[in-house]
Design an enzyme around this catalytic site. Structure first.
Site, PDB file in Angstrom:
ATOM      1  N   ALA A 122       3.316   6.604  -2.814  1.00 40.26           N
ATOM      2  CA  ALA A 122       4.205   6.737  -3.394  1.00 40.26           C
ATOM      3  C   ALA A 122       4.596   6.802  -4.385  1.00 40.26           C
ATOM      4  CB  ALA A 122       5.772   6.289  -2.020  1.00 40.26           C
ATOM      5  N   GLY A 150       0.813  -1.081  -0.168  1.00 37.34           N
ATOM      6  CA  GLY A 150       0.078   0.267   0.115  1.00 37.34           C
ATOM      7  C   GLY A 150       0.947   1.119   0.089  1.00 37.34           C
ATOM      8  N   CYS A 151       1.550   1.401   0.971  1.00 32.66           N
ATOM      9  CA  CYS A 151       3.149   2.487   0.748  1.00 32.66           C
ATOM     10  C   CYS A 151       3.422   2.878  -0.209  1.00 32.66           C
ATOM     11  CB  CYS A 151       3.486   2.234   2.025  1.00 32.66           C
ATOM     12  SG  CYS A 151       2.774   1.948   3.809  1.00 32.66           S
ATOM     13  N   THR A 152       3.971   1.490  -1.023  1.00 31.09           N
ATOM     14  CA  THR A 152       4.296   1.798  -2.540  1.00 31.09           C
ATOM     15  C   THR A 152       3.452   2.406  -3.434  1.00 31.09           C
ATOM     16  OG1 THR A 152       6.094  -0.284  -2.130  1.00 31.09           O
ATOM     17  CG2 THR A 152       5.714   0.095  -3.908  1.00 31.09           C
TER      18      THR A 152
END
Length: 233
Positions: A128, A123-125
């Site tokens: 970003a 999710g964070c990838t």
């Protein structure tokens, strides 16, 4: 009456008295035994009565431990009370590449802060990468974007290089900025509660005040929503 007959008659009453005394001794013995058994039974009742006392003591300990945990939860809730219209909390933290970033560096500019739980997770990838994809659009809207997590600088730089990210990544290992912006608090997973980073985004206006806050962010389409809000300021 002859002497022999008097002796016999005197023996007979004494014999009968002796016979009557035996049951009395038996009763006394029975009472003595029952008296001896009473302390033992009293001791047993004392032992059985000790169990409820220990149970109550355990309940008190459980209650005290619950009370001890309440201030921590209350503190995390108080720190997450940042609201739109308030002045953005100041910060000074290291970023990827070794530089130091402060809020005052962006005075008079619009600034987006997106807080993500952990570098290089799915999710964070995606989040970003989405903000990186829209970097030129944010620049055209007079807005700078910063990503913040509790990862150390080495992890942030590895994350940046692996996915070609063009957004500055800030490291807040002490959770001070995270807490100030309400991005640090209680989370739950698989029935367990723990403290961690809450996926949050904050848009700061040119006046240094919080214009928008997004909490419990869903990654898909989020960067586009933030860009639209930045353009509308």
């Amino acid at each position: 009456m002859s002497k022999k007959s008097r002796k016999k008659s005197s023996k007979t009453p004494s014999g009968s008295l002796t016979a009557k005394k035996k049951p009395v001794k038996a009763r006394a013995t029975t009472q003595t035994r029952s008296a001896k058994t009473q302390p033992a039974s009293a001791g047993k009742s004392t032992k059985t009565g000790a169990k409820p006392a220990s149970h109550k003591a355990a309940s008190k300990r459980l209650k005290s431990s619950e009370k001890a945990s309440r201030p921590a939860a209350a503190t995390s809730g108080a720190k997450s009370a940042l609201a739109e219209g308030q002045k953005a909390p100041a910060f000074r933290l290291p970023r990827d590449g070794g530089d130091v970033v402060t809020l005052s560096d962006y005075a008079g500019q619009k600034l987006v802060l997106f807080f993500y739980p952990r570098a290089d997770t799915p999710g964070c990838t995606r989040e970003a990468i989405d903000f990186t994809r829209l970097k030129s659009d944010f620049t055209a809207a007079g807005t700078t974007v910063l990503g913040i997590s509790a990862d150390p600088l080495k992890a942030q730089e590895k994350f940046r290089d692996k996915h070609g990210l063009g957004i500055p990544l800030i490291s807040d290992e002490q959770h001070e900025m995270l807490a100030a912006y309400g991005a640090w608090g209680e989370k739950s997973m698989y029935g367990k509660t723990f403290l961690g980073i809450l996926r949050t985004s904050v848009l700061i206006g040119t006046d240094g005040k919080v214009a928008r806050i997004w909490r419990n962010v869903r990654v898909d389409g989020h960067a586009d929503d933030v860009l639209a809000a930045a353009r509308s300021l």
